[in-house]
Design a protein around this motif. Structure first.
Motif, PDB file in Angstrom:
ATOM      1  N   GLY A  30       0.680  -1.162  -0.185  1.00 13.58           N
ATOM      2  CA  GLY A  30       0.055   0.090   0.027  1.00 13.58           C
ATOM      3  C   GLY A  30       0.794   1.164   0.099  1.00 13.58           C
ATOM      4  N   VAL A  31       1.852   1.339   0.890  1.00 11.31           N
ATOM      5  CA  VAL A  31       2.552   2.581   1.178  1.00 11.31           C
ATOM      6  C   VAL A  31       3.986   2.467   1.496  1.00 11.31           C
ATOM      7  CG1 VAL A  31       2.820   4.735   2.319  1.00 11.31           C
ATOM      8  CG2 VAL A  31       0.787   4.000   1.667  1.00 11.31           C
ATOM      9  N   VAL A  32       4.958   2.566   0.610  1.00 12.78           N
ATOM     10  CA  VAL A  32       6.570   2.199   0.956  1.00 12.78           C
ATOM     11  C   VAL A  32       7.295   3.394   0.449  1.00 12.78           C
ATOM     12  CG1 VAL A  32       6.495  -0.239   0.968  1.00 12.78           C
ATOM     13  CG2 VAL A  32       6.858   0.740  -1.047  1.00 12.78           C
ATOM     14  N   GLY A  33       6.575   4.310  -0.097  1.00 11.12           N
ATOM     15  CA  GLY A  33       7.495   5.361  -0.740  1.00 11.12           C
ATOM     16  C   GLY A  33       6.170   6.694  -1.177  1.00 11.12           C
ATOM     17  N   SER A  34       6.524   7.548  -1.924  1.00  9.50           N
ATOM     18  CA  SER A  34       5.950   8.714  -2.202  1.00  9.50           C
ATOM     19  C   SER A  34       5.336   8.711  -3.803  1.00  9.50           C
ATOM     20  CB  SER A  34       7.021  10.106  -1.915  1.00  9.50           C
ATOM     21  OG  SER A  34       8.001  10.048  -2.822  1.00  9.50           O
ATOM     22  N   ILE A  35       5.874   7.937  -4.510  1.00 12.37           N
ATOM     23  CA  ILE A  35       5.316   7.776  -6.121  1.00 12.37           C
ATOM     24  C   ILE A  35       4.237   6.958  -6.069  1.00 12.37           C
ATOM     25  CG2 ILE A  35       5.987   7.096  -8.286  1.00 12.37           C
ATOM     26  CD1 ILE A  35       7.605   9.544  -7.207  1.00 12.37           C
ATOM     27  N   LEU A  36       2.995   7.612  -6.587  1.00 12.58           N
ATOM     28  CA  LEU A  36       1.868   6.645  -6.869  1.00 12.58           C
ATOM     29  C   LEU A  36       2.005   5.874  -7.929  1.00 12.58           C
ATOM     30  CD1 LEU A  36      -1.275   6.267  -6.236  1.00 12.58           C
ATOM     31  CD2 LEU A  36      -1.696   7.834  -7.853  1.00 12.58           C
ATOM     32  N   ASN A  37       1.712   4.638  -7.886  1.00 16.17           N
ATOM     33  CA  ASN A  37       1.928   3.689  -8.781  1.00 16.17           C
ATOM     34  C   ASN A  37       0.705   2.721  -9.041  1.00 16.17           C
ATOM     35  OD1 ASN A  37       3.058   1.726 -10.620  1.00 16.17           O
ATOM     36  ND2 ASN A  37       4.249   0.774  -9.189  1.00 16.17           N
ATOM     37  N   VAL A  38       0.030   3.015 -10.100  1.00 13.70           N
ATOM     38  CA  VAL A  38      -1.394   2.223 -10.509  1.00 13.70           C
ATOM     39  C   VAL A  38      -1.123   1.293 -11.530  1.00 13.70           C
ATOM     40  CG1 VAL A  38      -3.745   2.401 -10.857  1.00 13.70           C
ATOM     41  CG2 VAL A  38      -2.680   4.001  -9.432  1.00 13.70           C
ATOM     42  N   LYS A  39      -1.257   0.239 -11.515  1.00  8.47           N
ATOM     43  CA  LYS A  39      -1.128  -0.839 -12.672  1.00  8.47           C
ATOM     44  C   LYS A  39      -2.631  -1.332 -13.054  1.00  8.47           C
ATOM     45  CE  LYS A  39       3.474  -2.244 -11.139  1.00  8.47           C
ATOM     46  NZ  LYS A  39       4.430  -3.172 -10.806  1.00  8.47           N
ATOM     47  N   SER A  40      -2.876  -1.144 -14.284  1.00  5.02           N
ATOM     48  CA  SER A  40      -4.512  -1.434 -14.530  1.00  5.02           C
ATOM     49  C   SER A  40      -4.586  -1.951 -15.911  1.00  5.02           C
ATOM     50  CB  SER A  40      -5.092   0.150 -14.509  1.00  5.02           C
ATOM     51  OG  SER A  40      -6.539  -0.207 -14.968  1.00  5.02           O
ATOM     52  N   ASN A  41      -5.748  -2.807 -15.926  1.00  8.42           N
ATOM     53  CA  ASN A  41      -6.510  -3.330 -17.220  1.00  8.42           C
ATOM     54  C   ASN A  41      -6.994  -1.732 -17.987  1.00  8.42           C
ATOM     55  OD1 ASN A  41      -8.560  -3.636 -18.995  1.00  8.42           O
ATOM     56  ND2 ASN A  41      -8.108  -5.941 -18.398  1.00  8.42           N
ATOM     57  N   PRO A  42      -6.591  -1.623 -19.188  1.00  5.22           N
ATOM     58  CA  PRO A  42      -6.994  -0.384 -19.529  1.00  5.22           C
ATOM     59  C   PRO A  42      -8.185  -0.010 -19.650  1.00  5.22           C
ATOM     60  CG  PRO A  42      -5.322  -1.502 -20.987  1.00  5.22           C
ATOM     61  CD  PRO A  42      -5.757  -2.344 -20.133  1.00  5.22           C
ATOM     62  N   LEU A  43      -9.248  -1.010 -19.514  1.00  5.49           N
ATOM     63  CA  LEU A  43     -10.798  -0.821 -19.652  1.00  5.49           C
ATOM     64  C   LEU A  43     -11.028   0.471 -18.600  1.00  5.49           C
ATOM     65  CD1 LEU A  43     -12.306  -4.260 -20.229  1.00  5.49           C
ATOM     66  CD2 LEU A  43     -12.724  -2.186 -21.626  1.00  5.49           C
ATOM     67  N   LEU A  44     -10.111  -0.046 -17.356  1.00  7.30           N
ATOM     68  CA  LEU A  44     -10.304   1.183 -16.236  1.00  7.30           C
ATOM     69  C   LEU A  44      -9.561   2.172 -16.135  1.00  7.30           C
ATOM     70  CD1 LEU A  44     -10.457  -2.084 -13.986  1.00  7.30           C
ATOM     71  CD2 LEU A  44     -12.146  -0.380 -13.763  1.00  7.30           C
ATOM     72  N   ASN A  45      -8.664   2.746 -17.114  1.00  9.40           N
ATOM     73  CA  ASN A  45      -7.920   3.829 -17.093  1.00  9.40           C
ATOM     74  C   ASN A  45      -8.475   5.084 -16.871  1.00  9.40           C
ATOM     75  OD1 ASN A  45      -5.693   1.896 -17.366  1.00  9.40           O
ATOM     76  ND2 ASN A  45      -5.193   2.893 -19.410  1.00  9.40           N
TER      77      ASN A  45
ATOM     78  N   SER B  86      -0.622   1.279  -5.263  1.00 15.88           N
ATOM     79  CA  SER B  86       0.275   1.682  -4.318  1.00 15.88           C
ATOM     80  C   SER B  86       1.043   2.781  -4.633  1.00 15.88           C
ATOM     81  CB  SER B  86       1.497   0.141  -4.429  1.00 15.88           C
ATOM     82  OG  SER B  86       2.128   0.474  -5.872  1.00 15.88           O
ATOM     83  N   PHE B  87       1.760   3.172  -3.257  1.00 13.63           N
ATOM     84  CA  PHE B  87       2.836   4.262  -3.305  1.00 13.63           C
ATOM     85  C   PHE B  87       4.063   3.573  -3.096  1.00 13.63           C
ATOM     86  CE2 PHE B  87      -0.808   7.263  -1.910  1.00 13.63           C
ATOM     87  CZ  PHE B  87      -0.509   8.448  -2.714  1.00 13.63           C
ATOM     88  N   THR B  88       4.912   3.747  -4.286  1.00 14.08           N
ATOM     89  CA  THR B  88       6.278   2.914  -4.277  1.00 14.08           C
ATOM     90  C   THR B  88       7.050   4.103  -4.196  1.00 14.08           C
ATOM     91  OG1 THR B  88       6.296   3.238  -6.448  1.00 14.08           O
ATOM     92  CG2 THR B  88       5.386   1.159  -5.610  1.00 14.08           C
ATOM     93  N   ARG B  89       8.643   3.661  -3.929  1.00 13.77           N
ATOM     94  CA  ARG B  89       9.275   4.750  -3.454  1.00 13.77           C
ATOM     95  C   ARG B  89      10.318   5.335  -4.534  1.00 13.77           C
ATOM     96  NH1 ARG B  89      14.936   2.551  -3.429  1.00 13.77           N
ATOM     97  NH2 ARG B  89      15.634   4.297  -2.079  1.00 13.77           N
ATOM     98  N   ASP B  90      10.484   6.524  -4.449  1.00 10.83           N
ATOM     99  CA  ASP B  90      11.303   7.115  -5.281  1.00 10.83           C
ATOM    100  C   ASP B  90      12.647   6.880  -4.941  1.00 10.83           C
ATOM    101  OD1 ASP B  90      13.031   9.037  -6.809  1.00 10.83           O
ATOM    102  OD2 ASP B  90      11.588  10.647  -6.612  1.00 10.83           O
ATOM    103  N   PRO B  91      13.602   6.197  -5.929  1.00 13.31           N
ATOM    104  CA  PRO B  91      14.949   5.726  -5.574  1.00 13.31           C
ATOM    105  C   PRO B  91      15.813   6.786  -5.274  1.00 13.31           C
ATOM    106  CG  PRO B  91      14.478   5.299  -7.888  1.00 13.31           C
ATOM    107  CD  PRO B  91      13.176   5.803  -7.230  1.00 13.31           C
ATOM    108  N   GLU B  92      15.656   8.014  -5.834  1.00 18.10           N
ATOM    109  CA  GLU B  92      16.286   9.191  -5.559  1.00 18.10           C
ATOM    110  C   GLU B  92      16.301   9.906  -4.381  1.00 18.10           C
ATOM    111  OE1 GLU B  92      18.803  10.070  -7.869  1.00 18.10           O
ATOM    112  OE2 GLU B  92      18.313   8.007  -8.763  1.00 18.10           O
ATOM    113  N   LYS B  93      15.178   9.638  -3.380  1.00 19.70           N
ATOM    114  CA  LYS B  93      14.808  10.541  -2.201  1.00 19.70           C
ATOM    115  C   LYS B  93      14.172   9.764  -1.110  1.00 19.70           C
ATOM    116  CE  LYS B  93      10.378  12.648  -3.604  1.00 19.70           C
ATOM    117  NZ  LYS B  93       9.601  13.865  -3.842  1.00 19.70           N
TER     118      LYS B  93
END
Length: 785
Positions: free
Chosen positions: A497-512, A568-575
């Motif tokens: 759910g949350v391990v960083g500050s970057i919003l990361n959404v992976k989706s079937n395009p029907l729902l985009n 998920s909120f994934t991490r920004d490897p730079e910060k």
């Protein structure tokens, strides 16, 4: 005069007795005051009255019935004349006694999430102790919290075959003398989740083979196909060795399988901190708990099940793991036959340093101290020994299911998260998602208490056994496959759910498009001036990724063809601080200090997923867009087209099929899907349009069109399922999306066709071109009839 006197002396006769005979003078009428006589007199009077009334009605019966009918007509006419104009949308809620409008439902949910944030409390409870698959305390906590919210959780149990560690050991031997014995646990951290040494867990792999092996060893970089080809091309001896592999580009299961296929006796996987990006000790950052960098004793546990081939209980493929209702099979096709263990960067270093100067030197280096990244193998007499002792058992796991019944039948939405972890940690993966799931449940509970009834049924499910290989979700999908295929419109997944500050959404395009709209309705960290979409676009361009592998949407998207999303909120490897997955350092203390100190990202995610769910549940017409889906398929096919031509340059049949498939996609992207989406928008407007009562037939036509359109949208992704599934991966039945066969981590588009080209298999290429053509023809027919 006499007459006058007589008249004045006569008794007065009461009005109700006027119809009775006059009593002769001089006679006294007997008065009986008994109850019986009183009732008798009343009965006589009543009968007389009824007879009189009946005679009157009988005499004027035609006039009487005309009066009744006229009154009814007058009343109905008056009522109908003043009936308000209503839309089909409002009618659904009135007919089913839902007390809230759509805007009210959204408002109450958002206010509930903004008013309070219980994620810290939930996360603290989930990470207070080791909670492997089947853990009772996290089960009880989840059930208790859902019950407090007014729900009645349903428990579904399975008996899955899995392992728990007894002992793992790695030792270094020099000329038959042991010179190093790895601890196989992380360092004690004061105040951290691993403060209680009894809660520390040895490094181990799920579904790793038992055994003891001792031999020389070799360093194989990331252990992918290209790395092994490089080693073989440079004549590096691999057979009969222990292979040391760096975690990263391939899944753990594929990395160990690659080693096994090259003759390895055993495998060691470790995490190199140089893959963490900028935030490393080498770059001047302090290690956890004093800073955001990886602790050098951190061990990344995980499963080596080939879940990218077939997730779930490997002993019951295709069937739910019931204790007495299923035959258990040998699982050698999806689990390794060689022992494997995970190690920390620090404890693998003494082994790797012995490889310096031997074999070839890899161009990509890392942060293992004293190691110059040579392949080896180690010199004769320099050996490592792996001891892997795992207890394999049938263990009961339990899914917790909460259902909020909706108005529409067979149009369910499922939100899922698995709650089990490898250690007492799991704060980021998966229990940040577990805390968010309970927050979503709290918002829906307040809605439910306010008289809300969603149009579509919403199910909140806490899976068990996710870490071992998506056991709970896969067994559930296998048991309920028919009902899910017929009645589920979307699956929304929360894991990391949350391990960083970057919003990361992976989706079937029907729902985009629906997801983008929902992000615009979500406040970022409760800031009324900033939407999540604003933040998302600024930080990562608001792009949506491909569904990959390794989490609970697999059975829904890849096996059943149910459009899925992973949030998920994934991490920004730079910060961002390093999220030390599957280690004791993925703890509540890490989350509180580095991951999400004020838990505002948790709250934002709860609002986002909840709003997305309401957008699906509260709109009469499903918010799917077919054109974006077809365009994405077309783009991937066009990128693959040159490879097909190059691999089969003179094959006329393949060329013809290639061209036909390109033409079908052209038709879908430029006409069929665009026209269908326009029609969907029109039906949506008609559903919201107010009509007077006398245009009931118009509403009936709109209702018919609504039902038909929703049915088509629900079926569309199922049309991409093939009965055979992918070659060697029959579980993966979706022709458009699957985990990448080579890496296991990333997603692949048009996987069957892609794999046929990579393997230069003509028959497979023809099969998938024909299969895709057939499927696209069905979709054209679906969208145009």
């Amino acid at each position: 005069m006499a007459n006058s006197d007589r008249s004045s002396n006569m008794p007065t006769i009461p009005n109700d007795e006027e119809s009775q005979p006059l009593v002769p003078r001089g006679m006294t009428r007997r008065r009986d005051n008994s109850v019986a006589s009183f009732l008798a007199r009343g009965r006589s009077n009543t009968i007389s009255s009824l007879k009189s009334g009946y005679e009157t009605v009988k005499k004027h019966k035609d006039e009487f019935w005309l009066l009744i009918i006229g009154s009814i007509v007058l009343y109905l006419g008056f009522t109908l004349a003043f009936l308000p104009r209503t839309s089909l949308s409002r009618d659904f809620r009135r007919w089913h006694f839902s007390k809230l409008t759509k805007p009210e439902a959204f408002r109450i949910y958002v206010e509930a999430i903004m008013k309070e944030n219980k994620c810290p409390e939930h996360l603290s409870n989930y990470t207070s102790r080791t909670h492997w698959a089947g853990d009772v305390e996290t089960l009880e906590y989840t059930v208790e919290e859902m019950t407090k919210l007014g729900f009645t959780p349903k428990l579904e149990k399975y008996h899955t075959w899995l392992n728990e560690p007894v002992r793992t050991e790695v030792t270094l031997w020099e000329l038959d003398h042991m010179t190093f014995n790895a601890s196989m646990i992380e360092d004690y951290v004061v105040g951290g989740a691993s403060a209680d040494s009894s809660e520390q867990v040895f490094g181990f792999h799920g579904y790793s083979a038992n055994g003891t092996v001792k031999s020389e060893y070799v360093y194989c970089n990331y252990g992918n196909s290209d790395d092994y080809k490089y080693l073989i091309d440079n004549n590096i001896e691999l057979k009969g060795k222990v292979h040391i592999i760096r975690s990263g580009t391939t899944s753990k299961g594929i990395a160990v399988r690659n080693a096994e296929e090259r003759g390895a006796l055993g495998a060691i996987l470790y995490t190199d901190s140089s893959d963490d990006g900028l935030i490393t000790e080498r770059n001047g950052y302090k290690a956890y708990p004093d800073g955001p960098a990886r602790h050098e004793s951190s061990i990344e546990r995980g499963s080596v099940l080939l879940s990218s081939n077939s997730p779930g209980d490997p002993s019951t493929p295709g069937a739910p793991s019931k204790l007495k209702q299923v035959q258990r099979l040998n699982a050698t096709d999806v689990i390794p036959s060689i022992p494997s263990v995970p190690m920390s960067e620090r404890e693998v270093a003494p082994l790797l340093r012995h490889l310096n100067g031997n074999g070839i030197q890899w161009t990509n280096k890392g942060n293992v101290k004293g190691f110059q990244y040579f392949s080896g193998p180690s010199d004769m007499g320099i050996e490592c020994q792996i001891v892997n002792d795992q207890k394999y058992i049938l263990k009961e796991i339990t899914n917790v299911i909460v259902e909020i019944p909706g108005i529409f039948k067979e149009q369910d939405i499922i939100i899922g998260n698995h709650r089990d972890a490898w250690t007492s940690g799991g704060a980021g993966a998966p229990n940040s998602g577990s805390a968010i799931l309970l927050e979503i449940a709290r918002g829906f509970s307040l809605l439910h208490q306010s008289g809300w009834k969603p149009l579509r049924t919403i199910k909140l499910i806490s899976w068990d056994g996710g870490e071992q290989g998506m056991l709970g979700s896969t067994e559930y999908g296998e048991e309920h496959s028919k009902a899910l295929s017929e009645g589920t419109v979307a699956y929304l997944n929360l894991d990391v759910g949350v391990v960083g500050s970057i919003l990361n959404v992976k989706s079937n395009p029907l729902l985009n498009e629906l997801i983008i709209r929902s992000s615009k309705r979500t406040l970022f960290k409760d800031d009324p001036d900033v939407t999540l979409y604003d933040y998302w676009k600024e930080t990562s361009g608001a792009t949506l990724g491909l569904l990959g592998s390794g989490t609970d949407f697999a059975v829904f998207q890849n096996h059943l063809g149910i459009p899925s999303v992973d949030f998920s909120f994934t991490r920004d490897p730079e910060k961002d601080a390093v999220a030390q997955f599957h280690s004791n350092y993925d703890s509540y203390e890490w989350m509180e200090k580095f991951g999400d100190p004020d838990f505002s990202l948790h709250s934002t995610m709860a609002m986002f997923v909840g709003v997305t769910t309401l957008s699906l549940a509260e709109n009469e017409l499903l918010g799917f867009k077919t054109n974006e889906y077809m365009v994405e398929i077309s783009e991937y096919y066009n990128s693959l087209y040159p490879s097909i031509s190059k691999t089969f340059p003179k094959d006329k049949l393949i060329r013809t099929l290639q061209k036909n498939l390109a033409d079908a996609l052209e038709l879908l992207t430029t006409h069929s899907s665009l026209d269908f989406d326009s029609m969907v928008d029109f039906v949506r407007d008609e559903t919201q349009q107010d009509y007077p009562w006398w245009q009931w037939n118009k509403k009936l036509l709109v209702l018919t069109k609504l039902i038909s359109t929703n049915s088509k949208l629900r079926k569309l992704d199922r049309y991409f399922l093939s009965e055979e599934g992918l070659k060697g991966r029959s579980f993966m039945k979706h022709s458009i999306f699957a985990p990448d066969k080579i890496t296991g981590n990333q997603g692949d588009v048009l996987p069957g066709l892609h794999e046929a080209v990579l393997s230069e298999n003509r028959q497979e290429c023809i099969f998938w071109l024909e299969t895709l053509l057939t499927q696209l023809d069905k979709i054209v027919s679906l969208l145009t009839t």
